[in-house]
Design a protein around this motif. Structure first.
Motif, PDB file in Angstrom:
ATOM      1  N   ARG A  31      46.768  32.674  44.760  1.00  0.00           N
ATOM      2  CA  ARG A  31      45.537  33.482  44.800  1.00  0.00           C
ATOM      3  C   ARG A  31      45.500  34.478  43.657  1.00  0.00           C
ATOM      4  O   ARG A  31      44.446  34.737  43.083  1.00  0.00           O
ATOM      5  N   VAL A  34      44.649  32.435  40.464  1.00  0.00           N
ATOM      6  CA  VAL A  34      43.259  31.973  40.450  1.00  0.00           C
ATOM      7  C   VAL A  34      42.306  33.116  40.104  1.00  0.00           C
ATOM      8  O   VAL A  34      41.247  32.896  39.521  1.00  0.00           O
ATOM      9  N   ALA A  35      42.692  34.347  40.437  1.00  0.00           N
ATOM     10  CA  ALA A  35      41.837  35.497  40.162  1.00  0.00           C
ATOM     11  C   ALA A  35      41.641  35.737  38.664  1.00  0.00           C
ATOM     12  O   ALA A  35      40.704  36.417  38.268  1.00  0.00           O
ATOM     13  N   ILE A  36      42.512  35.165  37.838  1.00  0.00           N
ATOM     14  CA  ILE A  36      42.387  35.314  36.386  1.00  0.00           C
ATOM     15  C   ILE A  36      41.462  34.221  35.880  1.00  0.00           C
ATOM     16  O   ILE A  36      41.740  33.029  36.051  1.00  0.00           O
ATOM     17  N   GLU A  37      40.334  34.637  35.263  1.00  0.00           N
ATOM     18  CA  GLU A  37      39.282  33.687  34.876  1.00  0.00           C
ATOM     19  C   GLU A  37      39.769  32.691  33.833  1.00  0.00           C
ATOM     20  O   GLU A  37      39.535  31.493  33.943  1.00  0.00           O
ATOM     21  N   ASN A  38      40.427  33.187  32.781  1.00  0.00           N
ATOM     22  CA  ASN A  38      40.867  32.320  31.686  1.00  0.00           C
ATOM     23  C   ASN A  38      42.331  31.944  31.887  1.00  0.00           C
ATOM     24  O   ASN A  38      43.209  32.800  31.788  1.00  0.00           O
ATOM     25  N   PRO A  39      42.624  30.668  32.179  1.00  0.00           N
ATOM     26  CA  PRO A  39      44.024  30.284  32.413  1.00  0.00           C
ATOM     27  C   PRO A  39      44.915  30.460  31.182  1.00  0.00           C
ATOM     28  O   PRO A  39      46.128  30.554  31.297  1.00  0.00           O
ATOM     29  N   ASP A  41      45.250  33.053  29.569  1.00  0.00           N
ATOM     30  CA  ASP A  41      45.782  34.415  29.613  1.00  0.00           C
ATOM     31  C   ASP A  41      47.027  34.520  30.484  1.00  0.00           C
ATOM     32  O   ASP A  41      47.485  35.622  30.773  1.00  0.00           O
ATOM     33  N   ARG A  88      47.444  38.317  30.787  1.00  0.00           N
ATOM     34  CA  ARG A  88      47.043  39.071  31.978  1.00  0.00           C
ATOM     35  C   ARG A  88      48.063  38.897  33.104  1.00  0.00           C
ATOM     36  O   ARG A  88      48.046  39.641  34.070  1.00  0.00           O
ATOM     37  N   ARG A 154      40.930  26.165  42.699  1.00  0.00           N
ATOM     38  CA  ARG A 154      39.921  26.128  41.626  1.00  0.00           C
ATOM     39  C   ARG A 154      38.839  25.093  41.908  1.00  0.00           C
ATOM     40  O   ARG A 154      37.770  25.165  41.328  1.00  0.00           O
TER      41      ARG A 154
END
Length: 155
Positions: A31, A34-39, A41, A88, A154
């Motif tokens: 979870r 998944v919260a990070i938009e750009n994988p 990063d 991130r 996703r």
């Protein structure tokens, strides 16, 4: 501090890890990832020779950056170097062997997910996934479960 994840200790001193708690931590980690938009990063690091193939496969299926092999000091802290990155999230295979990456992530305020055995230090680790990180099949299974759950979340 890993005592809460130990299910049982055998007569010869081997700790058996509670698989239910490992599964819960894998879900929490998935979870968070998944919260990070750009994988791209996300950095997945492993200095262990057994963890490098699993890290490369995980990054192939999730889109994360793999750093298998030696961790270049200053990757997260020294802006002058060509290998400087600003991720991130950092995922490491072993908190003991990847201690340089953990230290740099703490300086740069980057959250860390780590696969931790019962003897692993938990300093600077935000999400510890309790598991055997010594064998290549165990490491590969954990990364596979994490990648599968990421793909599921996703869509």
């Amino acid at each position: 501090r890993m005592k809460r994840y130990v299910f049982h200790r055998t007569v010869d001193g081997i700790h058996i890890i509670h698989l239910g708690k490992t599964w819960e931590k894998i879900m929490v980690a998935a979870r968070a990832i998944v919260a990070i938009e750009n994988p791209a990063d996300i950095i997945v690091a492993s200095q262990r020779p057994y963890g490098s193939r699993a890290v490369l496969k995980f990054s192939q299926y999730t889109g994360a950056n793999a750093m298998a092999g030696r961790w270049m000091p200053g990757t997260l802290t020294n802006q002058i170097t060509t290998k400087y990155l600003e991720p991130r999230l950092l995922i490491v295979t072993d908190s003991r062997t990847d201690s340089q990456a953990l230290k740099e992530a703490s300086y740069a305020n980057i959250p860390v997910i780590a696969l931790c055995d019962t003897d692993s230090p938990l300093e600077n680790v935000d999400i510890a996934i309790p598991a055997n990180n010594k064998g290549k099949e165990a490491i590969a299974l954990l990364y596979w479960l994490l990648a599968r759950e990421l793909q599921y979340l996703r869509g």
